[in-house]
Design an enzyme around this catalytic site. Structure first.
Site, PDB file in Angstrom:
ATOM      1  N   ASP A  81       0.846  -1.189   0.000  1.00 48.44           N
ATOM      2  CA  ASP A  81       0.000   0.000   0.000  1.00 48.44           C
ATOM      3  C   ASP A  81       0.890   1.251   0.000  1.00 48.44           C
ATOM      4  O   ASP A  81       1.862   1.324   0.766  1.00 48.44           O
ATOM      5  CB  ASP A  81      -0.865  -0.051   1.281  1.00 48.44           C
ATOM      6  CG  ASP A  81      -1.986   0.968   1.275  1.00 48.44           C
ATOM      7  OD1 ASP A  81      -2.369   1.433   0.193  1.00 48.44           O
ATOM      8  OD2 ASP A  81      -2.490   1.276   2.381  1.00 48.44           O
ATOM      9  N   GLU A 133      -2.779   5.930  -8.301  1.00 47.64           N
ATOM     10  CA  GLU A 133      -3.708   6.902  -7.695  1.00 47.64           C
ATOM     11  C   GLU A 133      -3.652   8.201  -8.472  1.00 47.64           C
ATOM     12  O   GLU A 133      -2.582   8.706  -8.800  1.00 47.64           O
ATOM     13  CB  GLU A 133      -3.356   7.155  -6.220  1.00 47.64           C
ATOM     14  CG  GLU A 133      -4.269   8.218  -5.585  1.00 47.64           C
ATOM     15  CD  GLU A 133      -4.141   8.302  -4.056  1.00 47.64           C
ATOM     16  OE1 GLU A 133      -3.932   7.258  -3.416  1.00 47.64           O
ATOM     17  OE2 GLU A 133      -4.236   9.422  -3.523  1.00 47.64           O
TER      18      GLU A 133
END
Ligand code: 13P
Length: 392
Positions: A81, A133
């Site tokens: 992550d 992202e």
């Protein structure tokens, strides 16, 4: 059972539910998250955030995560992550992550695209899917959301289309109003924006900052293509509440007394999320829809000609250093036979994270120059085989 994360999220996306990606910061979290997924017979993503490496050493925690994933009775993927660089992604894949996020969302669009594309090219050569992202989800996991570094920036739909097309990312984390961390009230989510993004791109969408959203918000997000929800602060707070309760009992003074019940508290919250996000009872269907994630052992046995044992040792030492740095290589082991009259005196055992690495390793310039200049001239007599990896 460890499975291909791309297959897992494509299943969720097609079937209209979301898989929980729960950030782990200790063995308590690992055991609790898996127990929750197993109780609910749900697929799950074990997620480790680079920003949490202050709390644990990933070189120590990752072997435990891999063992736990392999022995789990439900489909599991292991995800890096908020990895911030190509180097972090290469290191993460070596450590055993089979999905990686590249978070270059603080950079201007062109730089975000360039950095993300470099990670995608490397990771796809290892068979590993990538989450990118676009836009910026502010806040810090585990803290009050107001203490956020930087301003929230919403994802622009046309930029999202270009970003996915030019980078080749497998999943896209979008910014539509969520923030990382503890919230004061319910955040306002921009569902129209999400619908516009979804109309332009087909990859599964990811929501960061799951803590604090309402049941109906989760439902609407999933209806609009969200297949992975990142979740941490609420788990950490549930564990923290258990510690606080213990601390009020004067006899509970030791560490083990104080952390009693933390796993249970985390597990209950994980089960609530799994139920809410529609993953419960899906384990068998997901297992059938996903390729198992299996390592490959690249084995070479060989004899040398016209080389002293010191020269062979030097060649093997250099090979361990050069080859172990190639993306997708987990480990390089060299060996010399115990018996001097063995049919083959030496070996290489190169562990690949997946079958995809057979090709990307063969074609990698560092492998080619080492093999052509240092190894093959000394070892004409050799046998090479790639074995699929199974363990009990
Ligand atoms: P929360 O801590 O707000 O649940 O967010 C977790 C997250 O998005 C990790 O990437």
């Amino acid at each position: 059972m460890l499975v291909d994360m791309g297959d897992m999220l494509r299943h969720a996306h097609a079937e209209g539910y979301a898989v929980g990606a729960f950030d782990l910061v200790s063995l308590d979290f690992l055991q609790a998250v898996l127990a929750g997924a197993e109780n609910r017979r749900a697929p799950v993503i074990l997620s480790l955030a680079e920003s949490h490496y202050a709390y644990f050493d990933p070189e120590l925690l990752m072997p435990a995560v891999r063992v736990a994933a392999e022995r789990a009775s439900v489909p599991v993927a292991i995800h890096l992550d908020h990895g911030h660089s190509l180097e972090a992604a290469i290191r993460g894949i070596r450590q055993g992550f089979n999905g990686v996020m590249v978070d270059a969302s603080s950079l201007p669009l062109d730089e975000n695209i360039a950095r993300t594309r470099a990670v995608v090219e490397m990771a796809h050569g290892c068979g590993v899917p990538v989450e990118g992202e676009l836009g910026y989800v502010a806040g810090v996991e585990g803290e009050d959301a107001e203490r956020h570094p930087g301003e929230l920036r919403f994802t622009a739909p046309e930029e999202a289309e270009r970003y996915v097309r030019e980078t080749g990312v497998d999943f896209l984390a979008v910014s539509v109003g969520t923030v990382h961390g503890r919230l004061r009230g319910e955040p306002r989510l921009d569902f129209e924006r999400l619908a516009a993004i979804r109309a332009l791109i087909s990859v599964p969408l990811v929501i960061h900052g799951g803590t604090g959203l309402s049941e109906s918000q989760f439902q609407r997000l999933i209806e609009q293509g969200v297949a992975k929800i990142n979740y941490y602060t609420a788990l950490s707070d549930a564990a923290g509440a258990a510690v606080r309760t213990n601390a009020q009992v004067p006899e509970r003074r030791s560490y083990t007394d104080l952390v009693k019940g933390t796993q249970e508290a985390i597990r209950l919250e994980v089960e609530r999320c799994i139920e809410l996000w529609g993953g419960a009872g899906r384990a068998d269907a997901v297992r059938d829809a996903c390729r198992p994630w299996r390592e490959v052992e690249h084995l070479i046995v060989y004899n040398t000609q016209d080389a002293s044992s010191a020269e062979v040792d030097a060649m093997m030492t250099e090979g361990r250093r050069v080859l172990s740095a190639i993306p997708g290589v987990r480990q390089v082991i060299t060996g010399t036979s115990v018996k001097e009259n063995a049919a083959y005196r030496h070996c290489w055992l190169v562990r690949f994270v997946s079958p995809a690495v057979i090709d990307s390793y063969r074609d990698h310039p560092d492998h080619q120059s080492f093999a052509d200049q240092r190894f093959r001239p000394k070892a004409a007599d050799r046998i090479s085989i790639d074995y699929r990896h199974s363990v009990d």
